[in-house]
Design a protein around this motif. Structure first.
Motif, PDB file in Angstrom:
ATOM      1  N   GLU A  89      -0.134  -0.149 -23.868  1.00 33.11           N
ATOM      2  CA  GLU A  89       0.692  -0.719 -22.810  1.00 33.11           C
ATOM      3  C   GLU A  89       0.497  -0.034 -21.458  1.00 33.11           C
ATOM      4  N   ASP A  90      -0.301   1.024 -21.409  1.00 30.88           N
ATOM      5  CA  ASP A  90      -0.651   1.638 -20.131  1.00 30.88           C
ATOM      6  C   ASP A  90      -1.807   0.898 -19.442  1.00 30.88           C
ATOM      7  N   THR A  91      -2.392  -0.053 -20.133  1.00 33.66           N
ATOM      8  CA  THR A  91      -3.481  -0.828 -19.547  1.00 33.66           C
ATOM      9  C   THR A  91      -2.990  -1.576 -18.319  1.00 33.66           C
ATOM     10  N   ALA A  92      -3.659  -1.362 -17.188  1.00 28.10           N
ATOM     11  CA  ALA A  92      -3.236  -1.975 -15.928  1.00 28.10           C
ATOM     12  C   ALA A  92      -4.223  -1.585 -14.832  1.00 28.10           C
ATOM     13  N   MET A  93      -4.064  -2.222 -13.676  1.00 28.10           N
ATOM     14  CA  MET A  93      -4.735  -1.765 -12.467  1.00 28.10           C
ATOM     15  C   MET A  93      -3.813  -0.726 -11.833  1.00 28.10           C
ATOM     16  N   TYR A  94      -4.357   0.429 -11.529  1.00 34.23           N
ATOM     17  CA  TYR A  94      -3.572   1.513 -10.955  1.00 34.23           C
ATOM     18  C   TYR A  94      -3.898   1.680  -9.469  1.00 34.23           C
ATOM     19  N   TYR A  95      -2.849   1.836  -8.673  1.00 34.67           N
ATOM     20  CA  TYR A  95      -2.986   1.951  -7.235  1.00 34.67           C
ATOM     21  C   TYR A  95      -2.331   3.246  -6.756  1.00 34.67           C
ATOM     22  N   CYS A  96      -2.974   3.949  -5.853  1.00 30.25           N
ATOM     23  CA  CYS A  96      -2.301   5.046  -5.181  1.00 30.25           C
ATOM     24  C   CYS A  96      -1.773   4.539  -3.832  1.00 30.25           C
ATOM     25  N   VAL A  97      -0.732   5.190  -3.367  1.00 24.78           N
ATOM     26  CA  VAL A  97      -0.079   4.735  -2.141  1.00 24.78           C
ATOM     27  C   VAL A  97       0.558   5.942  -1.457  1.00 24.78           C
ATOM     28  N   THR A  98       0.579   5.926  -0.145  1.00 21.89           N
ATOM     29  CA  THR A  98       1.345   6.915   0.608  1.00 21.89           C
ATOM     30  C   THR A  98       2.329   6.174   1.510  1.00 21.89           C
ATOM     31  N   ALA A  99       3.471   6.810   1.707  1.00 17.26           N
ATOM     32  CA  ALA A  99       4.519   6.229   2.539  1.00 17.26           C
ATOM     33  C   ALA A  99       5.331   7.363   3.134  1.00 17.26           C
ATOM     34  N   ARG A 100       6.220   7.013   4.040  1.00 16.82           N
ATOM     35  CA  ARG A 100       7.008   8.054   4.690  1.00 16.82           C
ATOM     36  C   ARG A 100       7.998   8.696   3.714  1.00 16.82           C
ATOM     37  N   PHE A 101       8.564   7.892   2.845  1.00 17.23           N
ATOM     38  CA  PHE A 101       9.584   8.399   1.926  1.00 17.23           C
ATOM     39  C   PHE A 101       9.332   7.917   0.508  1.00 17.23           C
ATOM     40  N   CYS A 102       9.776   8.731  -0.463  1.00 17.36           N
ATOM     41  CA  CYS A 102       9.786   8.333  -1.854  1.00 17.36           C
ATOM     42  C   CYS A 102      11.109   7.648  -2.186  1.00 17.36           C
ATOM     43  N   LEU A 103      11.077   6.844  -3.227  1.00 17.37           N
ATOM     44  CA  LEU A 103      12.283   6.241  -3.774  1.00 17.37           C
ATOM     45  C   LEU A 103      12.104   6.224  -5.282  1.00 17.37           C
ATOM     46  N   ALA A 104      12.803   7.098  -5.958  1.00 12.03           N
ATOM     47  CA  ALA A 104      12.648   7.273  -7.405  1.00 12.03           C
ATOM     48  C   ALA A 104      11.166   7.528  -7.709  1.00 12.03           C
ATOM     49  N   ALA A 105      10.597   6.806  -8.651  1.00 15.29           N
ATOM     50  CA  ALA A 105       9.200   7.030  -9.033  1.00 15.29           C
ATOM     51  C   ALA A 105       8.221   6.321  -8.129  1.00 15.29           C
ATOM     52  N   GLY A 106       8.709   5.714  -7.056  1.00 17.03           N
ATOM     53  CA  GLY A 106       7.831   4.982  -6.166  1.00 17.03           C
ATOM     54  C   GLY A 106       8.079   5.327  -4.712  1.00 17.03           C
ATOM     55  N   ILE A 107       7.849   4.362  -3.832  1.00 13.27           N
ATOM     56  CA  ILE A 107       7.968   4.589  -2.408  1.00 13.27           C
ATOM     57  C   ILE A 107       9.094   3.753  -1.827  1.00 13.27           C
ATOM     58  N   SER A 108       9.583   4.208  -0.685  1.00 10.28           N
ATOM     59  CA  SER A 108      10.519   3.434   0.109  1.00 10.28           C
ATOM     60  C   SER A 108       9.770   2.843   1.300  1.00 10.28           C
ATOM     61  N   VAL A 109      10.065   1.619   1.641  1.00 13.89           N
ATOM     62  CA  VAL A 109       9.422   0.990   2.798  1.00 13.89           C
ATOM     63  C   VAL A 109      10.256   1.170   4.052  1.00 13.89           C
ATOM     64  N   SER A 110      11.336   1.947   3.954  1.00  8.86           N
ATOM     65  CA  SER A 110      12.228   2.097   5.102  1.00  8.86           C
ATOM     66  C   SER A 110      11.587   2.906   6.210  1.00  8.86           C
ATOM     67  N   GLY A 111      10.570   3.702   5.894  1.00  8.93           N
ATOM     68  CA  GLY A 111       9.951   4.530   6.916  1.00  8.93           C
ATOM     69  C   GLY A 111       8.726   3.922   7.545  1.00  8.93           C
ATOM     70  N   GLY A 112       8.459   2.650   7.285  1.00  4.57           N
ATOM     71  CA  GLY A 112       7.289   2.009   7.850  1.00  4.57           C
ATOM     72  C   GLY A 112       6.372   1.451   6.780  1.00  4.57           C
ATOM     73  N   THR A 113       5.253   0.919   7.208  1.00  6.35           N
ATOM     74  CA  THR A 113       4.322   0.264   6.290  1.00  6.35           C
ATOM     75  C   THR A 113       3.562   1.290   5.455  1.00  6.35           C
ATOM     76  N   PRO A 114       3.596   1.161   4.131  1.00  4.66           N
ATOM     77  CA  PRO A 114       2.827   2.087   3.296  1.00  4.66           C
ATOM     78  C   PRO A 114       1.335   1.774   3.343  1.00  4.66           C
ATOM     79  N   THR A 115       0.562   2.722   2.895  1.00  8.08           N
ATOM     80  CA  THR A 115      -0.884   2.544   2.811  1.00  8.08           C
ATOM     81  C   THR A 115      -1.292   2.545   1.352  1.00  8.08           C
ATOM     82  N   TRP A 116      -2.007   1.506   0.933  1.00  6.52           N
ATOM     83  CA  TRP A 116      -2.420   1.336  -0.464  1.00  6.52           C
ATOM     84  C   TRP A 116      -3.923   1.512  -0.615  1.00  6.52           C
ATOM     85  N   GLY A 117      -4.311   2.020  -1.772  1.00  2.00           N
ATOM     86  CA  GLY A 117      -5.712   2.018  -2.141  1.00  2.00           C
ATOM     87  C   GLY A 117      -6.100   0.674  -2.716  1.00  2.00           C
ATOM     88  N   GLN A 118      -7.374   0.545  -3.103  1.00  2.00           N
ATOM     89  CA  GLN A 118      -7.871  -0.737  -3.577  1.00  2.00           C
ATOM     90  C   GLN A 118      -7.634  -0.942  -5.065  1.00  2.00           C
TER      91      GLN A 118
END
Length: 126
Positions: A89-118
């Protein structure tokens, strides 16, 4: 402008390990969030793990807690996701991302547009 490139995906048997890497280029703010997401076709993108840059504080989705580890590469901006005891069940496409703030195990979009890998594909076989 920040750019992210993932690497390290592939196919592995259940119970095995993989390490995903995210190479970060460009100027990042002094404090920001690094995170990994994954997505299965037809489903929403799911937060997997996050790390706050200056404190090193990490958060994990319950589904990966105790099996996955997010960390920085030395003091660089690059970061990795160490995945152990992989399940089908871990099978998936995995993406890294940076953002201004974290939100739990992910990112918050409140600090602006995040940047994603391919993305990089991880396939776990039985």
């Amino acid at each position: 402008q920040v750019a992210l490139v993932e690497s390290g995906g592939g196919s592995v048997q259940a119970g095995g390990s993989l390490t995903l890497s995210c190479k970060v280029s460009g100027v990042t703010p002094p404090l920001y969030c690094m995170a990994w997401y994954r997505q299965v076709p037809g489903q929403e993108r799911e937060a997997v793990a996050s790390l706050i840059s200056n404190s090193g504080t990490t958060y994990y989705a319950d589904s990966v807690k105790g099996r996955f580890t997010i960390s920085r590469v030395n003091t660089n901006k690059d970061f990795i996701l160490q995945m152990d005891s992989l399940k089908r069940e871990d099978t998936a496409m995995y993406y890294c991302v940076t953002a201004r703030f974290c939100l739990a195990a992910g990112i918050s979009v409140s600090g602006g547009t995040p940047t994603w890998g391919q993305g990089t594909q991880v396939t776990v076989t039985s």
